[in-house]
Design a protein around this motif. Structure first.
Motif, PDB file in Angstrom:
ATOM      1  N   TYR A 143     -14.846   7.793  -8.777  1.00  0.00           N
ATOM      2  CA  TYR A 143     -15.268   6.622  -8.008  1.00  0.00           C
ATOM      3  C   TYR A 143     -14.684   6.611  -6.596  1.00  0.00           C
ATOM      4  O   TYR A 143     -15.376   6.263  -5.639  1.00  0.00           O
ATOM      5  CB  TYR A 143     -14.842   5.341  -8.724  1.00  0.00           C
ATOM      6  N   TYR A 144     -13.417   6.952  -6.472  1.00  0.00           N
ATOM      7  CA  TYR A 144     -12.743   6.862  -5.178  1.00  0.00           C
ATOM      8  C   TYR A 144     -11.883   8.103  -4.946  1.00  0.00           C
ATOM      9  O   TYR A 144     -11.234   8.603  -5.862  1.00  0.00           O
ATOM     10  CB  TYR A 144     -11.860   5.606  -5.117  1.00  0.00           C
ATOM     11  N   SER A 145     -11.844   8.537  -3.695  1.00  0.00           N
ATOM     12  CA  SER A 145     -11.124   9.767  -3.369  1.00  0.00           C
ATOM     13  C   SER A 145      -9.610   9.576  -3.310  1.00  0.00           C
ATOM     14  O   SER A 145      -8.866  10.550  -3.310  1.00  0.00           O
ATOM     15  CB  SER A 145     -11.619  10.317  -2.032  1.00  0.00           C
ATOM     16  N   GLY A 146      -9.160   8.323  -3.225  1.00  0.00           N
ATOM     17  CA  GLY A 146      -7.723   8.079  -3.164  1.00  0.00           C
ATOM     18  C   GLY A 146      -7.418   6.674  -2.705  1.00  0.00           C
ATOM     19  O   GLY A 146      -8.292   5.799  -2.642  1.00  0.00           O
ATOM     20  N   LYS A 147      -6.160   6.422  -2.354  1.00  0.00           N
ATOM     21  CA  LYS A 147      -5.728   5.068  -2.001  1.00  0.00           C
ATOM     22  C   LYS A 147      -6.435   4.542  -0.763  1.00  0.00           C
ATOM     23  O   LYS A 147      -6.754   3.363  -0.683  1.00  0.00           O
ATOM     24  CB  LYS A 147      -4.210   5.054  -1.771  1.00  0.00           C
ATOM     25  N   GLN A 148      -6.648   5.390   0.222  1.00  0.00           N
ATOM     26  CA  GLN A 148      -7.258   4.935   1.465  1.00  0.00           C
ATOM     27  C   GLN A 148      -8.670   4.394   1.234  1.00  0.00           C
ATOM     28  O   GLN A 148      -9.030   3.325   1.745  1.00  0.00           O
ATOM     29  CB  GLN A 148      -7.292   6.076   2.478  1.00  0.00           C
ATOM     30  N   GLU A 149      -9.448   5.102   0.432  1.00  0.00           N
ATOM     31  CA  GLU A 149     -10.802   4.635   0.146  1.00  0.00           C
ATOM     32  C   GLU A 149     -10.774   3.370  -0.704  1.00  0.00           C
ATOM     33  O   GLU A 149     -11.605   2.457  -0.516  1.00  0.00           O
ATOM     34  CB  GLU A 149     -11.606   5.727  -0.559  1.00  0.00           C
ATOM     35  N   LEU A 150      -9.824   3.271  -1.622  1.00  0.00           N
ATOM     36  CA  LEU A 150      -9.675   2.058  -2.417  1.00  0.00           C
ATOM     37  C   LEU A 150      -9.318   0.863  -1.530  1.00  0.00           C
ATOM     38  O   LEU A 150      -9.885  -0.217  -1.680  1.00  0.00           O
ATOM     39  CB  LEU A 150      -8.591   2.255  -3.482  1.00  0.00           C
ATOM     40  N   LEU A 151      -8.398   1.061  -0.592  1.00  0.00           N
ATOM     41  CA  LEU A 151      -8.003  -0.030   0.302  1.00  0.00           C
ATOM     42  C   LEU A 151      -9.192  -0.496   1.134  1.00  0.00           C
ATOM     43  O   LEU A 151      -9.428  -1.703   1.277  1.00  0.00           O
ATOM     44  CB  LEU A 151      -6.862   0.420   1.215  1.00  0.00           C
ATOM     45  N   HIS A 152      -9.942   0.448   1.668  1.00  0.00           N
ATOM     46  CA  HIS A 152     -11.103   0.087   2.487  1.00  0.00           C
ATOM     47  C   HIS A 152     -12.113  -0.705   1.657  1.00  0.00           C
ATOM     48  O   HIS A 152     -12.665  -1.716   2.130  1.00  0.00           O
ATOM     49  CB  HIS A 152     -11.751   1.353   3.043  1.00  0.00           C
TER      50      HIS A 152
ATOM     51  N   PRO B 247      -7.290   5.357  11.101  1.00  0.00           N
ATOM     52  CA  PRO B 247      -7.939   4.971  12.363  1.00  0.00           C
ATOM     53  C   PRO B 247      -9.460   4.921  12.281  1.00  0.00           C
ATOM     54  O   PRO B 247     -10.086   4.029  12.864  1.00  0.00           O
ATOM     55  CB  PRO B 247      -7.469   6.048  13.342  1.00  0.00           C
ATOM     56  N   GLU B 248     -10.065   5.859  11.557  1.00  0.00           N
ATOM     57  CA  GLU B 248     -11.527   5.881  11.497  1.00  0.00           C
ATOM     58  C   GLU B 248     -12.098   4.709  10.711  1.00  0.00           C
ATOM     59  O   GLU B 248     -13.269   4.363  10.842  1.00  0.00           O
ATOM     60  CB  GLU B 248     -12.021   7.199  10.887  1.00  0.00           C
ATOM     61  N   ARG B 249     -11.285   4.092   9.880  1.00  0.00           N
ATOM     62  CA  ARG B 249     -11.731   2.918   9.116  1.00  0.00           C
ATOM     63  C   ARG B 249     -11.325   1.608   9.800  1.00  0.00           C
ATOM     64  O   ARG B 249     -11.910   0.559   9.526  1.00  0.00           O
ATOM     65  CB  ARG B 249     -11.159   2.955   7.697  1.00  0.00           C
TER      66      ARG B 249
ATOM     67  N   PHE C 191       0.817  -1.211   0.000  1.00  0.00           N
ATOM     68  CA  PHE C 191       0.000   0.000   0.000  1.00  0.00           C
ATOM     69  C   PHE C 191       0.853   1.265   0.000  1.00  0.00           C
ATOM     70  O   PHE C 191       0.590   2.208  -0.740  1.00  0.00           O
ATOM     71  CB  PHE C 191      -0.917   0.006   1.234  1.00  0.00           C
ATOM     72  N   GLY C 192       1.901   1.277   0.832  1.00  0.00           N
ATOM     73  CA  GLY C 192       2.709   2.483   0.952  1.00  0.00           C
ATOM     74  C   GLY C 192       3.405   2.884  -0.334  1.00  0.00           C
ATOM     75  O   GLY C 192       3.551   4.075  -0.621  1.00  0.00           O
TER      76      GLY C 192
END
Length: 201
Positions: free
Chosen positions: A44-53, A112-114, A22-23
């Motif tokens: 579709y997605y705001s960035g890597k964090q949303e894609l990972l989730h 953390p929030e996810r 991921f990094g």
């Protein structure tokens, strides 16, 4: 049903995260793999964090569906339920290598929030094993004095498949599933309660 572009993005991100981590994964490389522009990707997605989730959620959905199908084919006997979960988990790890490796290695990358949501679902997966083992211990057919350690050992065995199993290797998936079920039942010290005197005169 998701739009085809969204599916393409999830698959591209899954491969990128699996190969690069991921990094080190590049949002631009993900868009290129999916055959779309960055602006289209951000639709579709705001960035890597949303894609990972999204990938972790989708992977857990697939895993839980596999376990549900396996459990639907057995009754309430603890050995059968543990066997079904071990078989389903082993198959999932072998048939979904990229999904499995991301599930097993990228939890630490969640914001953390996810993380709380993911941790709750991860606990549900652990409980599939825990409930079967605890039921077997309560019924007196799993004789292990260490149910928690037994559960961890069985889960670790299944999870490790994603690191070493290859479809073109010397061991077929069906053979591996049978071996894992046998090993899991040995770990919990399964002793079926059978009467060999029933019906004898």
């Amino acid at each position: 049903m998701r739009p085809s572009g969204q599916d393409a993005l999830l698959e591209a991100a899954r491969q990128e995260f699996s190969e690069q981590g991921f990094g080190s994964a590049s949002i631009r490389a993900i868009a290129q793999r999916a055959g779309m522009s960055l602006s289209a990707m951000y639709h579709y997605y705001s960035g890597k964090q949303e894609l990972l989730h999204a990938i972790l959620d989708e992977s857990l959905d697939t895993y839980f569906a596999s376990c549900a199908r396996a459990l639907a084919q057995v009754g309430e006997e603890p050995a059968d339920r543990l066997s079904a979960v071990v078989a389903a988990t082993t198959r999932f790890r072998a048939e979904h290598l990229a999904r499995s490796n991301i599930l097993l290695s990228e939890e630490r990358s969640l914001a953390p929030e996810r993380l709380a949501s993911y941790s709750s679902r991860h606990a549900e997966a652990t409980n599939l094993f825990r409930h079967a083992i605890d039921a077997g211990v309560a019924a007196g057919i799993f004789l292990t004095p260490y149910p928690d350690e037994s559960r961890r050992a069985v889960i670790a065995m299944c999870n490790a498949v994603a690191q070493w199993f290859r479809p073109d290797g010397p061991l077929s998936l069906d053979e591996l599933v049978d071996r894992h079920v046998a090993i899991a039942l040995t770990i919990v010290e399964y002793r079926p309660q059978r009467s060999w005197s029933a019906g004898r005169g």
